[in-house]
Design a protein around this motif. Structure first.
Motif, PDB file in Angstrom:
ATOM      1  N   TRP A 198       0.810  -1.220   0.000  1.00  0.00           N
ATOM      2  CA  TRP A 198       0.000   0.000   0.000  1.00  0.00           C
ATOM      3  C   TRP A 198       0.842   1.268   0.000  1.00  0.00           C
ATOM      4  O   TRP A 198       0.619   2.182  -0.800  1.00  0.00           O
ATOM      5  N   ASN A 227      -6.179  -5.144  -0.912  1.00  0.00           N
ATOM      6  CA  ASN A 227      -5.415  -6.357  -0.636  1.00  0.00           C
ATOM      7  C   ASN A 227      -6.277  -7.379   0.096  1.00  0.00           C
ATOM      8  O   ASN A 227      -7.286  -7.033   0.718  1.00  0.00           O
ATOM      9  N   PRO A 230      -3.508  -7.901   5.425  1.00  0.00           N
ATOM     10  CA  PRO A 230      -2.517  -6.864   5.744  1.00  0.00           C
ATOM     11  C   PRO A 230      -1.107  -7.412   5.537  1.00  0.00           C
ATOM     12  O   PRO A 230      -0.866  -8.609   5.690  1.00  0.00           O
ATOM     13  N   GLN A 231      -0.183  -6.514   5.194  1.00  0.00           N
ATOM     14  CA  GLN A 231       1.201  -6.929   4.993  1.00  0.00           C
ATOM     15  C   GLN A 231       2.006  -6.731   6.269  1.00  0.00           C
ATOM     16  O   GLN A 231       1.935  -5.664   6.882  1.00  0.00           O
ATOM     17  N   THR A 235       1.610  -2.631   6.602  1.00  0.00           N
ATOM     18  CA  THR A 235       0.210  -2.365   6.965  1.00  0.00           C
ATOM     19  C   THR A 235      -0.283  -3.348   8.028  1.00  0.00           C
ATOM     20  O   THR A 235      -1.469  -3.684   8.059  1.00  0.00           O
ATOM     21  N   PHE A 238      -3.825  -3.221   9.860  1.00  0.00           N
ATOM     22  CA  PHE A 238      -4.743  -2.361   9.115  1.00  0.00           C
ATOM     23  C   PHE A 238      -6.042  -3.099   8.809  1.00  0.00           C
ATOM     24  O   PHE A 238      -6.027  -4.239   8.355  1.00  0.00           O
ATOM     25  N   SER A 239      -7.150  -2.444   9.045  1.00  0.00           N
ATOM     26  CA  SER A 239      -8.443  -2.949   8.582  1.00  0.00           C
ATOM     27  C   SER A 239      -8.608  -2.560   7.122  1.00  0.00           C
ATOM     28  O   SER A 239      -7.889  -1.679   6.611  1.00  0.00           O
ATOM     29  N   HIS A 243      -7.121   1.177   4.940  1.00  0.00           N
ATOM     30  CA  HIS A 243      -6.444   1.345   3.650  1.00  0.00           C
ATOM     31  C   HIS A 243      -7.056   2.519   2.872  1.00  0.00           C
ATOM     32  O   HIS A 243      -6.335   3.289   2.226  1.00  0.00           O
TER      33      HIS A 243
END
Length: 322
Positions: A198, A227, A230-231, A235, A238-239, A243
């Motif tokens: 992201w 995505n 999450p990475q 991220t 992250f929800s 994003h």
């Protein structure tokens, strides 16, 4: 129908693989801030060369299916083994690097390489010069509010902290968009942003002034693909809606028409719907994850979802749908 996909790495490869099933007129606009692996080594060893890795992956995604194209694509993907100077380098990266030194113009270089692979479409850099990413990150100190500045795509992608905001830097200061990429966005019927890393593959396109303005001005229908997971690092935690929030934070003038997400990756659809509405978008939830890999998009399923979204948003164009 003219379709343009912006991104980099495996995320852009997934988008291009899906778009090939939808239309025959596809342009990839590829990030040029990679500083890791083979691309990073070539940037450092060859006077800040345009990083070729993501460009090569985009070409492979759009490569032809005839015997010659398959051979060249396989060769471009091949990586040297061993422990010597060539270890880890992909052949395609070296070919692109050599062409850049000979021809100079990145657009001509990519057109030449695309002919070798029988690419059906076009591959363009988001800028004709290599860029660097800087990020403001918190959570790296005992005082979690302390903001640290981290520089470089690899460092940002692997930070254990929380990325708050990113910036782009260029050798001459201000990043400048590739004119052909800017025009492709302006001429498009459909523009896709995401999936992908992201902060290091998706958002950078919004920080190149000419590309940002083109994305705001274009009459194309704009679709954001989220995505699947999450990475780690970039991220983590992250929800899906977070994003979208960071897209709003980095490009408040940008409006999109649709947000596509995997139905199994969205625990609270109402929250995603509200976040999408802030971008002017409708949400479209579908099963688009590959059956054998929950973190990878299935090109056929994503193509089907794109057909549905485009049908609902009324994309024009004269090209045939498949």
């Amino acid at each position: 129908m003219k379709a343009v996909a912006l991104g980099g790495g495996h995320g852009l490869h997934a988008t291009l693989s899906a778009l090939k099933k939808v239309t025959g007129d596809v342009t990839a606009v590829v990030t040029v801030a990679d500083d890791g692996g083979s691309s990073g080594r070539l940037r450092r060893e060859l006077s800040d060369l345009l990083p070729p890795g993501d460009l090569r992956k985009a070409m492979a995604a759009l490569a032809g299916d005839d015997e010659s194209s398959r051979l060249w694509t396989s060769l471009f993907k091949h990586r040297f083994g061993g422990t010597g100077a060539l270890a880890g380098h992909a052949v395609g990266n070296l070919v692109i690097a050599g062409l850049l030194e000979q021809l100079g113009d990145p657009v001509k270089v990519l057109e030449t390489a695309c002919r070798l692979l029988g690419v059906q479409g076009r591959v363009l850099p988001m800028s004709n010069e290599p860029l660097d990413i800087e990020a403001d990150v918190v959570g790296l100190d005992e005082d979690e509010k302390v903001v640290r500045r981290i520089r470089g795509q690899v460092a940002i992608a692997t930070t254990p902290g929380l990325v708050q905001r990113i910036r782009l830097t260029a050798p001459n200061g201000r990043p400048v968009g590739c004119p052909e990429a800017v025009q492709a966005v302006l001429d498009a019927d459909l523009v896709l942003l995401g999936p992908g890393s992201w902060f290091t593959s998706v958002l950078p396109h919004l920080l190149v002034p000419e590309l940002h303005d083109a994305l705001v001005r274009t009459r194309a229908k704009k679709v954001l693909v989220l995505n699947l997971v999450p990475q780690p690092g970039e991220t983590a935690g992250f929800s899906p809606e977070r994003h979208l929030d960071v897209v709003c934070e980095h490009a408040p003038e940008l409006k999109v028409d649709a947000v596509i997400a995997d139905v199994d990756s969205v625990p609270t659809p109402d929250r995603l719907t509200r976040a999408a509405s802030a971008l002017g978008a409708r949400t479209h939830l579908a099963k688009i994850a590959a059956p054998d890999a929950a973190e990878r998009h299935d090109p056929e399923a994503l193509a089907g979802c794109l057909r549905q979204v485009v049908g609902q948003t009324g994309v024009g164009g004269t090209g045939p749908w498949r």
